[in-house]
Enzyme design. Structure first.
Site, PDB file in Angstrom:
ATOM      1  N   ALA A  44      33.909 -71.927 -98.247  1.00 47.70           N
ATOM      2  CA  ALA A  44      33.626 -72.857 -99.349  1.00 47.70           C
ATOM      3  C   ALA A  44      33.193 -72.091-100.593  1.00 47.70           C
ATOM      4  O   ALA A  44      33.766 -71.061-100.934  1.00 47.70           O
ATOM      5  CB  ALA A  44      32.616 -73.891 -98.908  1.00 47.70           C
ATOM      6  N   SER A  45      32.161 -72.573-101.250  1.00 46.36           N
ATOM      7  CA  SER A  45      31.761 -72.000-102.539  1.00 46.36           C
ATOM      8  C   SER A  45      31.109 -70.628-102.439  1.00 46.36           C
ATOM      9  O   SER A  45      30.916 -69.975-103.464  1.00 46.36           O
ATOM     10  CB  SER A  45      30.828 -72.963-103.275  1.00 46.36           C
TER      11      SER A  45
END
Length: 191
Positions: free
Chosen positions: A82-83
């Site tokens: 993800a981020s």
């Protein structure tokens, strides 16, 4: 004495940008360490790979890939980053800029020629590497829009579903358009 420091169009040295990227990575790692320390048994599995002089010196899986199902972690287990990938990509991009292999002002269409989402006024502005790295490209996330918003209507993926290809998701983002013209505002996004 000559100043050999490379500066971008805004007077910032690429060394300074690299330092900022490294600080971002450090901040994410520190935040993660605090979460881990505060939640016993938070990490249920991991894969550790160590390279030494270009050779794999250690590779071992630990714990579970799925604790509830009792599935063991394997060296080829996949992880959803993800981020967390954003500061890593930023640090790598800033290093490439420092080496003169990438420019903050380069148009994203150099690599993704079909990535031409429209601005709210209908124009097709240039999105640069700087815009992507600073979340000023005009992109968004589906969860930041109402259910009737374009990201939700077109099912733009935030990356959690994994059911569509990157090409398909980019095409959906192009159809959804930009929330604002690049450089006009800041909004955390899929960039």
């Amino acid at each position: 004495m000559a100043d050999n420091t490379h500066h971008d169009n805004h007077g910032q040295s690429t060394a300074a940008w690299t330092a900022v990227a490294i600080l971002l990575v450090a901040a994410v790692v520190m935040s993660w360490a605090v979460v881990v320390a505060s939640k016993p048994l938070f990490i249920i599995g991991a894969v550790i790979a160590v390279m030494q002089d270009g050779d794999l010196a250690h590779l071992k899986a630990y714990g579970f890939a799925d604790r509830e199902a009792g599935a063991a972690m394997t060296p080829d287990s996949l992880f959803r980053l993800a981020s967390i990938s954003k500061p890593i990509v930023t640090a790598a991009a800033m290093r490439m800029i420092e080496l003169g292999k990438l420019s903050l002002e380069a148009a994203v269409t150099e690599w993704l020629p079909d990535f031409t989402p429209s601005a709210p006024d209908g124009s097709t502005p240039t999105i640069t590497i700087r815009h992507l790295l600073t979340h000023t490209a005009g992109l968004a996330y589906d969860f930041m829009q109402p259910e009737s918003g374009p990201y939700n209507r077109l099912k733009v993926s935030a990356g959690a579903d994994g059911d569509i290809s990157m090409e398909e998701n980019l095409a959906r983002i192009v159809k959804a358009g930009l929330v604002f013209p690049p450089g006009a505002a800041w909004l955390y996004s899929v960039a």
